[in-house]
Design a protein around this motif. Structure first.
Motif, PDB file in Angstrom:
ATOM      1  N   LEU A  71      32.658  45.819  46.878  1.00  0.00           N
ATOM      2  CA  LEU A  71      33.385  44.564  46.686  1.00  0.00           C
ATOM      3  C   LEU A  71      34.839  44.854  46.330  1.00  0.00           C
ATOM      4  O   LEU A  71      35.771  44.234  46.836  1.00  0.00           O
ATOM      5  CB  LEU A  71      32.711  43.764  45.568  1.00  0.00           C
ATOM      6  CG  LEU A  71      33.236  42.350  45.378  1.00  0.00           C
ATOM      7  CD1 LEU A  71      32.623  41.425  46.425  1.00  0.00           C
ATOM      8  CD2 LEU A  71      32.908  41.847  43.979  1.00  0.00           C
ATOM      9  N   LEU A  72      34.995  45.839  45.454  1.00  0.00           N
ATOM     10  CA  LEU A  72      36.328  46.219  44.991  1.00  0.00           C
ATOM     11  C   LEU A  72      37.169  46.698  46.170  1.00  0.00           C
ATOM     12  O   LEU A  72      38.330  46.300  46.353  1.00  0.00           O
ATOM     13  CB  LEU A  72      36.169  47.348  43.969  1.00  0.00           C
ATOM     14  CG  LEU A  72      37.164  47.393  42.822  1.00  0.00           C
ATOM     15  CD1 LEU A  72      37.103  46.107  42.034  1.00  0.00           C
ATOM     16  CD2 LEU A  72      36.846  48.576  41.930  1.00  0.00           C
ATOM     17  N   ILE A  73      36.557  47.555  46.989  1.00  0.00           N
ATOM     18  CA  ILE A  73      37.292  48.147  48.094  1.00  0.00           C
ATOM     19  C   ILE A  73      37.758  47.075  49.066  1.00  0.00           C
ATOM     20  O   ILE A  73      38.891  47.097  49.542  1.00  0.00           O
ATOM     21  CB  ILE A  73      36.415  49.197  48.816  1.00  0.00           C
ATOM     22  CG1 ILE A  73      36.269  50.427  47.919  1.00  0.00           C
ATOM     23  CG2 ILE A  73      37.002  49.590  50.155  1.00  0.00           C
ATOM     24  CD1 ILE A  73      35.373  51.492  48.473  1.00  0.00           C
ATOM     25  N   HIS A  74      36.889  46.114  49.293  1.00  0.00           N
ATOM     26  CA  HIS A  74      37.267  45.118  50.297  1.00  0.00           C
ATOM     27  C   HIS A  74      38.265  44.105  49.797  1.00  0.00           C
ATOM     28  O   HIS A  74      38.908  43.447  50.595  1.00  0.00           O
ATOM     29  CB  HIS A  74      36.003  44.421  50.824  1.00  0.00           C
ATOM     30  CG  HIS A  74      35.230  45.289  51.751  1.00  0.00           C
ATOM     31  ND1 HIS A  74      35.748  45.691  52.962  1.00  0.00           N
ATOM     32  CD2 HIS A  74      34.014  45.867  51.641  1.00  0.00           C
ATOM     33  CE1 HIS A  74      34.881  46.475  53.560  1.00  0.00           C
ATOM     34  NE2 HIS A  74      33.815  46.606  52.783  1.00  0.00           N
ATOM     35  N   ASN A  75      38.320  43.986  48.485  1.00  0.00           N
ATOM     36  CA  ASN A  75      39.207  42.945  47.953  1.00  0.00           C
ATOM     37  C   ASN A  75      40.370  43.501  47.160  1.00  0.00           C
ATOM     38  O   ASN A  75      40.943  42.817  46.326  1.00  0.00           O
ATOM     39  CB  ASN A  75      38.406  41.966  47.102  1.00  0.00           C
ATOM     40  CG  ASN A  75      37.468  41.161  47.960  1.00  0.00           C
ATOM     41  OD1 ASN A  75      37.899  40.508  48.904  1.00  0.00           O
ATOM     42  ND2 ASN A  75      36.178  41.242  47.654  1.00  0.00           N
ATOM     43  N   MET A  76      40.717  44.747  47.430  1.00  0.00           N
ATOM     44  CA  MET A  76      41.812  45.352  46.686  1.00  0.00           C
ATOM     45  C   MET A  76      43.089  44.537  46.788  1.00  0.00           C
ATOM     46  O   MET A  76      43.760  44.282  45.787  1.00  0.00           O
ATOM     47  CB  MET A  76      42.075  46.768  47.208  1.00  0.00           C
ATOM     48  CG  MET A  76      41.270  47.819  46.521  1.00  0.00           C
ATOM     49  SD  MET A  76      41.753  48.046  44.804  1.00  0.00           S
ATOM     50  CE  MET A  76      42.987  49.325  44.979  1.00  0.00           C
ATOM     51  N   LEU A  98      38.880  55.323  44.339  1.00  0.00           N
ATOM     52  CA  LEU A  98      37.878  54.770  45.251  1.00  0.00           C
ATOM     53  C   LEU A  98      37.890  55.455  46.606  1.00  0.00           C
ATOM     54  O   LEU A  98      37.122  55.107  47.489  1.00  0.00           O
ATOM     55  CB  LEU A  98      38.126  53.269  45.440  1.00  0.00           C
ATOM     56  CG  LEU A  98      37.917  52.385  44.215  1.00  0.00           C
ATOM     57  CD1 LEU A  98      38.282  50.954  44.519  1.00  0.00           C
ATOM     58  CD2 LEU A  98      36.465  52.463  43.755  1.00  0.00           C
ATOM     59  N   GLY A  99      38.822  56.378  46.774  1.00  0.00           N
ATOM     60  CA  GLY A  99      38.912  57.056  48.064  1.00  0.00           C
ATOM     61  C   GLY A  99      39.574  56.208  49.127  1.00  0.00           C
ATOM     62  O   GLY A  99      39.518  56.507  50.316  1.00  0.00           O
TER      63      GLY A  99
END
Lengths: 586, 196
Positions: free
Chosen positions: A4-9, A45-46
């Protein structure tokens, strides 16, 4: 969760930015910290390369070697020196006396002088303060409506922000990756049109609400002939002669397709030169052909017009870059202040001090914004914004309406440097993708941002007017009458019609794009913005022309450290960094 | 705490000195830039070194001026919310902002820009424009300027903490003297024979 974090950075980063800014810590550092903070998360997060921040020094280097921004301190310094040179006072006194006996005349004088000051360099605060202290008391004395009087002063002062050479346009050009000269040419006609609309409004008030803008009695004029007459006829003759001279010059000297602004600036100078010569001959030959009023008007108009020619003339003619135009204007302002014995070491130091602080805070907002964008573009924030804005209903028009409403609303809270460095870089690429001309877009937003100076309760122009408008009831020096104070409510309400006119101007530019592009289309501006003798390919700037380097430049290549190469490669890789503005500019 | 306050005073004095020195560079940059335009136009020649000096001067002004500007609390902020808070809350914002915003970003850039300078210095990097300037002094300005900024950040931090402990008056309310706008207004009033 991580997913979720990665997609909504990007949206999270943007939301955090709003919070960071609202906390009330200096914008520059909040911006940069936001970039670094989310950069670290992204690396964790890479999502981003660990070497991301290696690009930072190179970004700062790009800001340093940016010739365009150099114009900001120059024009600021010029304005600060000029405001103390006495030029504004002379203009307001004389032009006020000239137009005063007309209904609404003082308001017109304020607008005229506001536009003239705006074209020399224009610092909003200085124009508003001068007008507030010189013209406002006279307007109050003769019974001008208080709201109208304060509105016209605040609005005329803000003309400095749209009539070139203005700081807004420099920053806008820089952020949109266009040349300042083009931006100036594009803004010239809209700026004058806006001043014209103010004048139309003033005339309308004079016609339909005569009690709001009464004519001054004849004895309010102190510039008179020995026999007591006003001396207007001789001025009218002089104006006709001068105007004929400039029109004739424009007709015979220039081809019909010459750019409007160049013709306007040069022919006006010719006309004024004629009037000036006539006044000088009249004076020395003791001809007494011209009235004192005529001579006086000519003499007060010379300094501002000379400065306008020195700055805008040289820029439009392609003799100087906008940066150099600013420097020449500053030198001219120094010379003028010196000639009028207004220049002291104290004033000089004060002006340099204020300029240095302004430069530091402006450039640091930009540095902050560059740190922010490094991460934001890294997490594809620009694609997110683009998606939001390109999917608006109505295509181009929908985009324009939404962005303008956005800027209008944000202008209540943010000043234009913040808007320009944070919001414009996000909007620019989308506008370009939608096929919008960026010069036109920049001028449009520039006009819109003017409202940020006029919005109650934070508008700067209103704030400065408040600081000099009488806050207590006072005895008028001349009439001895008790004059009531100007209330803050009156200042706020006075601004409203002018904000409406500014919004109307935004609409006009959208409906008639020719207002901006008309002057540009005729010729491709000589872009002296990029003067630099180029023997080898440019390499000072990072990410200038990726791919070309190395191949033709084996010699210089070795001088670059590996680390810097890594940084540049990274920047290149991130060319999604679709903000060409800083890095690509030479 | 007193010794920390002493350090803070030292830093303030340093940045004040630096600020008052570098603002002369504005005048220098104005004259150099106007000169460049005149020379190019009248003699039809121009020199890359002189064009580069312009932005070396500009960079020096904002990099070395950042700490000075912080000292004088002139970095713009959005204070619609914090403006309504109590002095204590505002001071806490300053402290947290300094610790979490200013210092991390300034130290990061200081850290990252130092090796870039070292490389430029070791390799004696020269501008790639024909006849351009040597690069390392400009590269050095970045870490030096950010060092001044970091120092000023620490000084502000010390002052805010001292204020919270009641050791000094509110540092954000130090007397700055009349602003340039106030001076203009005062002068205009004087000319018109009105009380200031």
């Amino acid at each position: 969760m991580t997913e979720l974090l990665i997609h909504n950075m990007a949206p999270m980063m943007f939301g955090a930015l709003v919070v960071f800014l609202l906390i009330g810590y200096p914008v520059a550092f909040a911006l940069a910290a936001n970039g670094i903070f989310f950069g670290l998360i992204g690396i964790q997060l890479g999502l981003l390369e660990p070497s991301l921040f290696q690009a930072l020094p190179q970004r700062i280097w790009g800001v340093m070697s940016n010739d365009t921004l150099l114009a900001v301190p120059f024009f600021t310094f010029m304005g600060l020196i000029l405001e103390r040179s006495g030029m504004a006072e002379d203009l307001l006194d004389t032009i006020g006396q000239l137009f005063g006996p007309l209904r609404g005349g003082l308001a017109l004088a304020v607008i005229f002088v506001g536009a003239l000051l705006a074209a020399t360099t224009g610092v909003v605060a200085a124009s508003v303060i001068s007008m507030g202290l010189i013209s406002l008391p006279i307007m109050l004395r003769y019974g001008y409506d208080r709201r109208f009087a304060s509105g016209v002063i605040a609005a005329s002062g803000t003309l400095a922000q749209i009539i070139p050479p203005s700081l807004v346009l420099i920053v806008m050009a820089d952020q949109l990756g266009r040349s300042v000269g083009d931006m100036y040419q594009g803004a010239f006609i809209p700026g004058l049109t806006l001043a014209g609309l103010y004048a139309v409004f003033a005339v309308g008030v004079a016609l339909f609400k005569p009690s709001w803008a009464p004519a001054l009695p004849a004895d309010a004029r102190t510039l008179k002939e020995p026999d007591g007459s006003g001396g207007t006829p001789s001025l009218v003759v002089l104006v006709i002669v001068a105007t004929t001279a400039s029109i004739a010059f424009a007709k015979y000297y220039y081809a019909p397709d010459a750019p409007t602004d160049v013709v306007l600036v040069v022919s006006t100078s010719v006309g004024v030169g004629v009037a000036f010569t006539a006044s000088v001959i009249n004076h020395f030959a003791k001809l007494a052909l011209l009235s004192r009023l005529a001579v006086r008007v000519t003499f007060v108009l010379i300094p501002p017009l000379a400065l306008i020619f020195l700055v805008l003339g040289t820029i439009f003619l392609g003799v100087a870059t906008p940066t150099e135009g600013g420097a020449m204007g500053a030198t001219g302002a120094l010379a003028m202040a010196l000639a009028r014995r207004r220049l002291s070491i104290r004033l000089l130091k004060q002006a340099m001090d204020a300029t240095a602080k302004l430069t530091a805070f402006v450039v640091f907002i930009l540095i902050g914004a560059r740190v922010f964008s490094l991460t934001f573009y890294g997490v594809d924030g620009h694609i997110w914004v683009e998606g939001l804005l390109t999917n608006l209903p109505g295509g181009q028009l929908g985009f324009l309406i939404v962005t303008n409403i956005l800027i209008f609303v944000l202008a209540f809270f943010l000043d234009f440097f913040e808007l320009a460095f944070i919001v414009i870089p996000l909007l620019g690429p989308v506008a370009e993708k939608l096929g919008i001309d960026l010069i036109w877009f920049g001028v449009l937003l520039g006009v819109n941002m003017q409202t940020s100076f006029m919005h109650p309760p934070f508008g700067f122009a209103l704030f400065y007017l408040r600081s000099v408008a009488p806050g207590r009831d006072y005895l008028d020096k001349l009439t001895g009458k008790l004059t009531p104070r100007v209330t803050t409510g009156q200042i706020y309400w006075g601004a409203v019609p002018f904000v409406v006119i500014q919004v109307l101007m935004v609409a006009l530019i959208i409906v008639f794009p020719n207002l901006v592009t008309g002057g540009l289309a005729k010729k491709q501006a000589i872009d002296t913005n990029n003067i630099r003798i180029e023997v080898p390919a440019e390499e000072l700037e990072p990410a200038g022309e990726p791919g070309r380097r190395g191949a033709d430049q084996p010699g210089t290549e070795q001088q670059n450290s590996e680390q810097e190469e890594a940084a540049k490669a990274l920047e290149r890789a991130m060319r999604g960094d679709a903000k060409p503005a800083l890095d690509r500019k030479k | 705490m007193q010794s920390l306050l002493g350090i803070s005073r030292l830093i303030d004095a340093l940045n004040e000195r630096v600020g008052r020195l570098i603002y002369w560079l504005i005048l220098a940059a104005v004259l150099v830039s106007a000169g460049n335009a005149l020379v190019r136009y009248s003699l039809n020649t121009s020199s890359n070194a002189w064009l580069e000096i312009q932005w070396y001067l500009f960079s020096a002004v904002f990099l070395f001026g950042a700490g000075y500007t912080l000292l004088h609390n002139q970095h713009v902020r959005i204070d619609i919310i914090s403006g309504r808070m109590s002095k204590r809350s505002q001071t806490w914002i300053e402290i947290l902002g300094t610790v979490f915003f200013l210092l991390p970003m300034a130290i990061a850039i200081l850290w990252l820009s130092w090796p870039v300078f070292l490389d430029a210095y070791r390799l004696n990097e020269v501008s790639t424009n024909a006849g351009g300037l040597i690069v390392w002094p400009a590269r050095l300005m970045v870490p030096a300027g950010f060092l001044l900024l970091v120092l000023q950040g620490f000084s502000e931090l010390i002052k805010r903490i001292a204020f919270l402990r009641g050791l000094i008056p509110d540092p954000s309310e130090k007397h700055e003297g009349p602003s340039i706008e106030e001076e203009l207004a005062a002068e205009l009033r004087r000319q018109r024979g009105e009380p200031a």
